[in-house]
Motif scaffolding. Structure first.
Motif, PDB file in Angstrom:
ATOM      1  N   ALA A 131      31.137  23.747  26.482  1.00 53.34           N
ATOM      2  CA  ALA A 131      32.370  23.789  26.858  1.00 53.34           C
ATOM      3  C   ALA A 131      32.830  24.457  25.231  1.00 53.34           C
ATOM      4  O   ALA A 131      32.792  23.578  24.568  1.00 53.34           O
ATOM      5  CB  ALA A 131      32.799  22.416  26.949  1.00 53.34           C
ATOM      6  N   GLN A 132      34.128  25.733  25.625  1.00 54.71           N
ATOM      7  CA  GLN A 132      34.317  25.881  24.387  1.00 54.71           C
ATOM      8  C   GLN A 132      35.942  26.485  24.327  1.00 54.71           C
ATOM      9  O   GLN A 132      36.427  26.366  23.479  1.00 54.71           O
ATOM     10  CB  GLN A 132      34.241  27.444  23.755  1.00 54.71           C
ATOM     11  CG  GLN A 132      32.389  27.178  23.566  1.00 54.71           C
ATOM     12  CD  GLN A 132      31.623  29.043  23.176  1.00 54.71           C
ATOM     13  OE1 GLN A 132      32.358  29.495  23.331  1.00 54.71           O
ATOM     14  NE2 GLN A 132      30.606  28.782  22.551  1.00 54.71           N
ATOM     15  N   SER A 163      32.479  30.886  39.820  1.00 54.10           N
ATOM     16  CA  SER A 163      32.763  29.929  39.101  1.00 54.10           C
ATOM     17  C   SER A 163      32.729  28.303  38.839  1.00 54.10           C
ATOM     18  O   SER A 163      33.314  28.016  37.303  1.00 54.10           O
ATOM     19  CB  SER A 163      33.877  29.492  40.135  1.00 54.10           C
ATOM     20  OG  SER A 163      33.448  29.121  41.208  1.00 54.10           O
ATOM     21  N   VAL A 164      31.717  28.510  38.855  1.00 53.68           N
ATOM     22  CA  VAL A 164      30.833  27.120  37.691  1.00 53.68           C
ATOM     23  C   VAL A 164      30.780  27.071  36.861  1.00 53.68           C
ATOM     24  O   VAL A 164      31.262  26.573  35.956  1.00 53.68           O
ATOM     25  CB  VAL A 164      29.717  26.931  38.836  1.00 53.68           C
ATOM     26  CG1 VAL A 164      28.664  25.512  38.014  1.00 53.68           C
ATOM     27  CG2 VAL A 164      29.892  25.969  40.392  1.00 53.68           C
ATOM     28  N   PRO A 165      29.777  28.293  36.142  1.00 50.23           N
ATOM     29  CA  PRO A 165      30.135  28.801  35.252  1.00 50.23           C
ATOM     30  C   PRO A 165      31.060  28.632  33.888  1.00 50.23           C
ATOM     31  O   PRO A 165      31.123  28.189  33.091  1.00 50.23           O
ATOM     32  CB  PRO A 165      29.409  30.015  35.061  1.00 50.23           C
ATOM     33  CG  PRO A 165      28.597  29.522  36.335  1.00 50.23           C
ATOM     34  CD  PRO A 165      28.974  28.606  37.312  1.00 50.23           C
ATOM     35  N   CYS A 170      34.911  25.821  30.896  1.00 45.83           N
ATOM     36  CA  CYS A 170      35.982  25.658  29.677  1.00 45.83           C
ATOM     37  C   CYS A 170      36.541  23.955  29.795  1.00 45.83           C
ATOM     38  O   CYS A 170      38.031  23.319  30.117  1.00 45.83           O
ATOM     39  CB  CYS A 170      37.472  26.828  31.203  1.00 45.83           C
ATOM     40  SG  CYS A 170      37.661  28.244  30.630  1.00 45.83           S
ATOM     41  N   ASN A 171      34.922  23.308  29.575  1.00 45.35           N
ATOM     42  CA  ASN A 171      35.006  21.576  29.714  1.00 45.35           C
ATOM     43  C   ASN A 171      35.770  21.648  30.563  1.00 45.35           C
ATOM     44  O   ASN A 171      35.810  19.883  31.536  1.00 45.35           O
ATOM     45  CB  ASN A 171      36.136  21.628  28.038  1.00 45.35           C
ATOM     46  CG  ASN A 171      36.038  20.835  27.989  1.00 45.35           C
ATOM     47  OD1 ASN A 171      34.948  19.986  27.890  1.00 45.35           O
ATOM     48  ND2 ASN A 171      36.719  19.075  27.398  1.00 45.35           N
ATOM     49  N   VAL A 172      35.419  22.230  32.301  1.00 42.90           N
ATOM     50  CA  VAL A 172      35.348  21.069  33.569  1.00 42.90           C
ATOM     51  C   VAL A 172      33.239  20.427  33.900  1.00 42.90           C
ATOM     52  O   VAL A 172      32.721  21.061  33.755  1.00 42.90           O
ATOM     53  CB  VAL A 172      35.552  21.374  34.419  1.00 42.90           C
ATOM     54  CG1 VAL A 172      35.511  21.046  36.366  1.00 42.90           C
ATOM     55  CG2 VAL A 172      36.998  22.586  34.290  1.00 42.90           C
TER      56      VAL A 172
END
Length: 268
Positions: A131-132, A163-165, A170-172
């Motif tokens: 998550a960056q 979409s998962v990666p 994106c910190n989800v």
């Protein structure tokens, strides 16, 4: 025909379970198996890949609805992300199906196999991007959606492998990424199915029961079983060793994709 319907029912049950469990659309399994089944049924050799892609997208449409509802029941769908990415997704599906309909079967099979190799390695390594950053705004998320929608239609997936990666990066939270991916699979499958129907309409030699590149007998049989097993898979997301199951599933994907490719290129 009754025997084929039973086979499609079994395939739909398997795909539905893993769609719910892993937040994927199941096209990675459906496409190679459908190519082999369609070839065995004597469907046009030059269109089996297009039919498999279109049929998979139409099936994923129904699977995604069932999986989405199950993940929503767990509060795992982030609807603000779904709303931002959907415009780009729909545009991407238009582009993806248009391109796919003009690519020969063997070339499509190569594209599919290369992508499945990427997905399989990702699953085996259980790779998760760090998550960056935070999720981009409407324009940025929609732009990503165009790419996800187009590539998803070229390989007939619900978008989870992409979409998962992206959302994890994106910190989800991973559970929210999987649940939201299941919801994103709905516009991907809707646009993809309609695109394959439109681009395949009027193509000569397609089998009876086809709507463009969508073979409806297979869709109906797979939907009946997949909508029943997708919620079961979704419930197991929080109970089963998902990382281990991903590795097993990855091996299955790779074997099926290579077998499909071998069958197409070794056929006379």
């Amino acid at each position: 025909m009754a025997v084929w319907l039973l086979v499609y029912l079994a395939l739909g049950a398997f795909v539905g379970f893993f769609a719910g469990l892993l937040g994927i659309g199941g096209g990675g399994v459906m496409v190679p198996l459908l190519v082999m089944l369609f070839a065995a049924q004597g469907l046009p050799a030059g269109e089996v890949m297009h039919l498999a892609l279109g049929t998979s997208m139409a099936t994923i449409f129904f699977t995604s609805l069932s999986s989405m509802r199950a993940h929503q029941a767990h509060g795992a769908v982030l609807w603000r992300i779904v709303a931002r990415i959907t415009p780009g997704i729909l545009l991407g599906t238009v582009l993806g199906t248009h391109i796919a309909s003009r690519v020969p079967t063997k070339a499509l099979a190569v594209i599919f196999t290369v992508f499945i190799c990427y997905v399989s390695v990702q699953m085996v390594l259980n790779a998760k991007p760090r998550a960056q950053r935070d999720m981009p705004g409407l324009f940025g998320t929609s732009a990503v959606g165009v790419g996800i929608g187009a590539l998803s239609c070229l390989v007939a997936i619900g978008g989870g492998a992409l979409s998962v990666p992206f959302m994890t990066w994106c910190n989800v939270k991973i559970q929210h990424a999987i649940g939201t991916s299941a919801a994103i699979g709905f516009p991907i499958a809707l646009g993809g199915a309609l695109g394959y129907i439109w681009n395949g309409w009027g193509v000569p030699g397609l089998p009876a029961g086809s709507l463009g590149f969508v073979y409806t007998p297979a869709v109906l049989a797979m939907v009946v079983s997949s909508v029943l097993t997708a919620p079961i898979g979704a419930r197991q997301t929080h109970r089963l060793p998902v990382a281990t199951l991903k590795r097993v599933f990855a091996a299955i994907l790779l074997v099926l994709a290579v077998k499909m490719l071998w069958g197409l290129f070794s056929a006379p």
